[in-house]
Design an enzyme around this catalytic site. Structure first.
Site, PDB file in Angstrom:
ATOM      1  N   LYS A 123      -5.858  -1.191 -13.653  1.00 59.13           N
ATOM      2  CA  LYS A 123      -6.978  -0.266 -13.450  1.00 59.13           C
ATOM      3  C   LYS A 123      -7.420   0.304 -14.808  1.00 59.13           C
ATOM      4  O   LYS A 123      -8.611   0.456 -15.069  1.00 59.13           O
ATOM      5  CB  LYS A 123      -6.589   0.865 -12.492  1.00 59.13           C
ATOM      6  N   TYR A 126      -0.141  -2.159 -11.579  1.00 61.45           N
ATOM      7  CA  TYR A 126      -1.387  -1.710 -10.924  1.00 61.45           C
ATOM      8  C   TYR A 126      -2.151  -0.766 -11.850  1.00 61.45           C
ATOM      9  O   TYR A 126      -3.348  -0.949 -12.095  1.00 61.45           O
ATOM     10  CB  TYR A 126      -1.060  -1.018  -9.596  1.00 61.45           C
ATOM     11  N   THR A 129      -8.536   5.500 -10.719  1.00 58.97           N
ATOM     12  CA  THR A 129      -7.412   6.277 -10.199  1.00 58.97           C
ATOM     13  C   THR A 129      -6.854   7.223 -11.263  1.00 58.97           C
ATOM     14  O   THR A 129      -7.000   6.973 -12.466  1.00 58.97           O
ATOM     15  CB  THR A 129      -6.301   5.301  -9.747  1.00 58.97           C
ATOM     16  N   ASP A 130      -6.142   8.261 -10.810  1.00 54.90           N
ATOM     17  CA  ASP A 130      -5.462   9.150 -11.754  1.00 54.90           C
ATOM     18  C   ASP A 130      -4.235   8.478 -12.375  1.00 54.90           C
ATOM     19  O   ASP A 130      -3.693   8.960 -13.370  1.00 54.90           O
ATOM     20  CB  ASP A 130      -5.059  10.466 -11.067  1.00 54.90           C
ATOM     21  N   GLU A 131      -3.794   7.338 -11.778  1.00 54.39           N
ATOM     22  CA  GLU A 131      -2.558   6.702 -12.269  1.00 54.39           C
ATOM     23  C   GLU A 131      -2.704   6.150 -13.681  1.00 54.39           C
ATOM     24  O   GLU A 131      -1.706   5.869 -14.331  1.00 54.39           O
ATOM     25  CB  GLU A 131      -2.120   5.581 -11.319  1.00 54.39           C
TER      26      GLU A 131
HETATM   27  P1  NAD Z   1      -7.476  -0.992  -0.188  1.00 54.91           P
HETATM   28  O1  NAD Z   1      -6.377  -1.854  -0.694  1.00 54.91           O
HETATM   29  O2  NAD Z   1      -7.343  -0.310   1.123  1.00 54.91           O
HETATM   30  O3  NAD Z   1      -8.829  -1.849  -0.119  1.00 54.91           O
HETATM   31  C1  NAD Z   1      -9.207  -2.739  -1.119  1.00 54.91           C
HETATM   32  C2  NAD Z   1     -10.320  -3.632  -0.562  1.00 54.91           C
HETATM   33  O4  NAD Z   1     -10.739  -4.514  -1.602  1.00 54.91           O
HETATM   34  C3  NAD Z   1      -9.871  -4.497   0.614  1.00 54.91           C
HETATM   35  O5  NAD Z   1     -10.827  -4.467   1.641  1.00 54.91           O
HETATM   36  C4  NAD Z   1      -9.777  -5.899   0.001  1.00 54.91           C
HETATM   37  O6  NAD Z   1     -10.027  -6.938   0.934  1.00 54.91           O
HETATM   38  C5  NAD Z   1     -10.851  -5.822  -1.068  1.00 54.91           C
HETATM   39  N1  NAD Z   1     -10.622  -6.787  -2.162  1.00 54.91           N
HETATM   40  C6  NAD Z   1      -9.463  -7.013  -2.837  1.00 54.91           C
HETATM   41  N2  NAD Z   1      -9.653  -7.977  -3.743  1.00 54.91           N
HETATM   42  C7  NAD Z   1     -10.952  -8.341  -3.674  1.00 54.91           C
HETATM   43  C8  NAD Z   1     -11.759  -9.286  -4.375  1.00 54.91           C
HETATM   44  N3  NAD Z   1     -11.238 -10.060  -5.352  1.00 54.91           N
HETATM   45  N4  NAD Z   1     -13.065  -9.408  -4.049  1.00 54.91           N
HETATM   46  C9  NAD Z   1     -13.596  -8.638  -3.050  1.00 54.91           C
HETATM   47  N5  NAD Z   1     -12.873  -7.747  -2.353  1.00 54.91           N
HETATM   48  C10 NAD Z   1     -11.580  -7.606  -2.655  1.00 54.91           C
HETATM   49  O7  NAD Z   1      -7.756   0.045  -1.357  1.00 54.91           O
HETATM   50  P2  NAD Z   1      -8.243   1.571  -1.263  1.00 54.91           P
HETATM   51  O8  NAD Z   1      -7.057   2.434  -1.118  1.00 54.91           O
HETATM   52  O9  NAD Z   1      -9.362   1.657  -0.321  1.00 54.91           O
HETATM   53  O10 NAD Z   1      -8.773   1.763  -2.762  1.00 54.91           O
HETATM   54  C11 NAD Z   1     -10.140   1.481  -3.097  1.00 54.91           C
HETATM   55  C12 NAD Z   1     -10.343   1.764  -4.573  1.00 54.91           C
HETATM   56  O11 NAD Z   1     -10.048   3.134  -4.846  1.00 54.91           O
HETATM   57  C13 NAD Z   1      -9.447   0.946  -5.494  1.00 54.91           C
HETATM   58  O12 NAD Z   1     -10.200   0.573  -6.611  1.00 54.91           O
HETATM   59  C14 NAD Z   1      -8.336   1.919  -5.896  1.00 54.91           C
HETATM   60  O13 NAD Z   1      -7.840   1.595  -7.162  1.00 54.91           O
HETATM   61  C15 NAD Z   1      -9.086   3.226  -5.891  1.00 54.91           C
HETATM   62  N6  NAD Z   1      -8.271   4.436  -5.608  1.00 54.91           N
HETATM   63  C16 NAD Z   1      -7.482   4.475  -4.494  1.00 54.91           C
HETATM   64  C17 NAD Z   1      -6.767   5.654  -4.213  1.00 54.91           C
HETATM   65  C18 NAD Z   1      -5.890   5.774  -2.980  1.00 54.91           C
HETATM   66  O14 NAD Z   1      -5.173   6.760  -2.846  1.00 54.91           O
HETATM   67  N7  NAD Z   1      -5.908   4.820  -2.059  1.00 54.91           N
HETATM   68  C19 NAD Z   1      -6.869   6.752  -5.078  1.00 54.91           C
HETATM   69  C20 NAD Z   1      -7.682   6.657  -6.211  1.00 54.91           C
HETATM   70  C21 NAD Z   1      -8.391   5.492  -6.456  1.00 54.91           C
HETATM   71  O1  DAU Z   2      -2.790   8.349  -7.365  1.00 51.64           O
HETATM   72  C1  DAU Z   2      -3.729   7.458  -6.805  1.00 51.64           C
HETATM   73  C2  DAU Z   2      -3.010   6.241  -6.279  1.00 51.64           C
HETATM   74  O2  DAU Z   2      -2.359   6.632  -5.068  1.00 51.64           O
HETATM   75  C3  DAU Z   2      -3.950   5.058  -6.013  1.00 51.64           C
HETATM   76  O3  DAU Z   2      -4.516   4.649  -7.222  1.00 51.64           O
HETATM   77  C4  DAU Z   2      -3.187   3.899  -5.365  1.00 51.64           C
HETATM   78  O4  DAU Z   2      -4.083   2.854  -5.035  1.00 51.64           O
HETATM   79  C5  DAU Z   2      -2.535   4.404  -4.092  1.00 51.64           C
HETATM   80  O5  DAU Z   2      -1.750   3.377  -3.504  1.00 51.64           O
HETATM   81  C6  DAU Z   2      -1.644   5.618  -4.397  1.00 51.64           C
HETATM   82  O6  DAU Z   2      -0.497   5.207  -5.198  1.00 51.64           O
HETATM   83  P1  DAU Z   2       0.970   5.776  -4.909  1.00 51.64           P
HETATM   84  O7  DAU Z   2       1.958   4.834  -5.456  1.00 51.64           O
HETATM   85  O8  DAU Z   2       1.078   7.203  -5.318  1.00 51.64           O
HETATM   86  O9  DAU Z   2       0.944   5.738  -3.281  1.00 51.64           O
HETATM   87  P2  DAU Z   2       2.062   5.317  -2.213  1.00 51.64           P
HETATM   88  O10 DAU Z   2       1.539   5.747  -0.871  1.00 51.64           O
HETATM   89  O11 DAU Z   2       2.491   3.905  -2.373  1.00 51.64           O
HETATM   90  O12 DAU Z   2       3.274   6.250  -2.588  1.00 51.64           O
HETATM   91  C7  DAU Z   2       3.149   7.664  -2.603  1.00 51.64           C
HETATM   92  C8  DAU Z   2       4.478   8.231  -3.060  1.00 51.64           C
HETATM   93  O13 DAU Z   2       5.442   7.988  -2.033  1.00 51.64           O
HETATM   94  C9  DAU Z   2       5.012   7.560  -4.306  1.00 51.64           C
HETATM   95  O14 DAU Z   2       5.692   8.536  -5.094  1.00 51.64           O
HETATM   96  C10 DAU Z   2       6.003   6.529  -3.783  1.00 51.64           C
HETATM   97  C11 DAU Z   2       6.533   7.179  -2.523  1.00 51.64           C
HETATM   98  N1  DAU Z   2       6.908   6.244  -1.421  1.00 51.64           N
HETATM   99  C12 DAU Z   2       6.024   5.279  -1.059  1.00 51.64           C
HETATM  100  C13 DAU Z   2       6.348   4.395  -0.049  1.00 51.64           C
HETATM  101  C14 DAU Z   2       5.381   3.294   0.341  1.00 51.64           C
HETATM  102  C15 DAU Z   2       8.108   6.420  -0.776  1.00 51.64           C
HETATM  103  O15 DAU Z   2       8.906   7.327  -1.094  1.00 51.64           O
HETATM  104  N2  DAU Z   2       8.432   5.549   0.236  1.00 51.64           N
HETATM  105  C16 DAU Z   2       7.608   4.523   0.621  1.00 51.64           C
HETATM  106  O16 DAU Z   2       7.975   3.723   1.534  1.00 51.64           O
END
Ligand code: NAD
Ligand code: DAU
Length: 383
Positions: free
Chosen positions: A162, A158, A132-134
């Protein structure tokens, strides 16, 4: 030929598998623990002869070793993680367990497997670590976007977990020569996004007549990318990326949270107007900020563009419209996703967040199938 995908029942992993099976002949073995975020509904309709689902933990060494030996995948695409920042603030332990120890286990099992390969199979093997970019921390308003050499400064548990896993992945390449590639993507949105994250939460709450909670002043900036574009970038990294390299992936689309929420509200006003004629934006409620909330993320995605020729296909306007349409067309998916653990989580997360302005946030619960129904659905798929 086979790919081992971890976390393929989650948001991005399931989108990746769906897209992969349309464009490639290779089979996918999908290892997922089915935590609250892993949803068997995300896998509905996938062809059984090319998608094998295994319910299990990436931390289970014997299981992972067995899958690697049995299916001899040419690559591991590692999505599995605990992914929600707010949950990590409440309970960091699971994040360390899966994101750090789980990744360590997967790297070690993959190293054993890879070191037994010879010739072309050994050369071709890849481990793609999806990050992730985080991990880069928060940017000042006018600072340049994160490039791949930006120092790590993870701010949430988190992000720290990562970042730790990224360091492991890097070291496994540096020390053992394992062909590991790491991606750092910005915020994704799209179909099958679990409704605890901002965009799907706003869509489902708006439709249910509930409050749309914005943390703090809503001026935080994220760089949003349609999930299909993240998946195409990962395919490109797998195909042409250089082992040991890291690639940023982003949409060149920085937006403030308040503007994201207003955009979603306007689309809903157009596509599913409220029966009382009021604007969905009237449901916006400012609530207490997330502790340690990062102010701005922005990704410099020039490396993957120039070296691998990848660019996003969707604009934010087209991607968010497709996304809202998908949620309107799939109310059953939403109802089932909101069952079980989700309800407990939302209660804890929002119960104590008094509204900073406007009305107090309503409960975000929605009528949903019982825990038993959700569990039954899970067993059915994994039997
Ligand atoms: P998600 O939470 O929707 O899905 C995660 C999946 O991993 C789920 O299906 C869960 O059951 C599985 N999982 C969790 N723990 C596990 C374990 N111990 N063994 C096997 N499976 C397990 O997450 P996502 O949003 O699809 O993110 C996927 C990946 O991409 C993550 O590594 C996250 O850090 C990365 N990522 C997400 C975002 C975003 O915006 N969602 C952005 C950048 C990177
Ligand atoms: O940048 C990549 C990341 O983006 C991934 O690595 C993470 O897995 C993914 O969850 C996401 O993280 P964020 O914290 O940015 O996503 P989230 O949707 O939780 O929140 C987006 C923005 O909105 C953040 O600034 C927090 C804000 N927010 C979120 C929720 C859930 C609100 O203002 N209200 C809310 O109820």
């Amino acid at each position: 030929m086979t790919l081992l995908v971890t976390g393929g029942a989650g948001f991005i992993g399931s989108n990746f598998i769906r897209d992969w099976l349309v464009s490639h002949d290779e089979r996918i073995v999908n290892l997922d623990k089915l935590t609250y975020a892993g949803n068997p509904d995300n896998l509905e309709g996938l062809p059984d002869n090319r998608h094998t689902f295994v319910r299990g933990d990436i931390g289970d060494r014997a299981l992972v070793a067995d899958l690697l030996a049995r299916y001899a995948p040419r690559a591991v695409i590692h999505f599995a993680a605990e992914s929600h920042v707010d949950r990590s603030i409440e309970g960091p332990g699971a994040f360390i367990e899966t994101n750090v120890n789980g990744t360590l286990n997967l790297l070690e099992a993959s190293r054993d497997h890879w070191s037994q390969l010879a010739g072309r199979s050994r050369e071709a093997f890849r481990f793609v670590h999806v990050s992730t970019d985080e991990v880069y921390g928060s940017l000042a308003p006018d600072a340049p976007a994160f490039a791949e050499d930006h120092p790590f400064a993870p701010n949430s548990p988190y992000a720290a977990s990562k970042a730790a896993s990224d360091h492991l992945a890097r070291a496994w390449h540096h020390t053992y020569g394992m062909p590991v590639l790491t991606t750092h993507c910005s915020n994704n949105y799209g179909p099958h996004h679990f409704p605890e994250k901002l965009i799907p939460l706003v869509i489902v709450n708006a439709l249910a007549g509930k409050s749309l909670p914005i943390y703090g002043d809503g001026q935080q900036v994220r760089d949003w990318l349609y999930v299909g574009d993240h998946c195409s970038a990962i395919r490109r990294v797998l195909e042409a990326g250089a082992p040991g390299q890291t690639y940023n992936i982003g949409g060149w689309n920085e937006m403030r949270n308040i503007d994201i929420v207003r955009t979603v509200c306007e689309l809903l006003d157009e596509m599913r107007p409220r029966p009382d004629g009021q604007a969905y934006a009237s449901q916006i409620t400012f609530v207490k900020d997330r502790p340690g909330h990062d102010r701005r993320y922005a990704v410099d995605a020039r490396k993957i563009a120039t070296e691998l020729g990848w660019r996003p296909a969707e604009t934010f306007a087209s991607g968010i419209r497709r996304t809202v349409r998908w949620y309107l067309d799939n109310p059953q998916w939403v109802a089932r996703a909101q069952s079980g653990d989700y309800l407990d989580w939302v209660t804890r997360q929002y119960a104590n967040r008094r509204a900073a302005t406007g009305s107090a946030p309503a409960s975000l619960h929605q009528a949903a199938p019982s825990r038993a129904t959700a569990q039954a659905a899970r067993e059915e798929v994994t039997a």
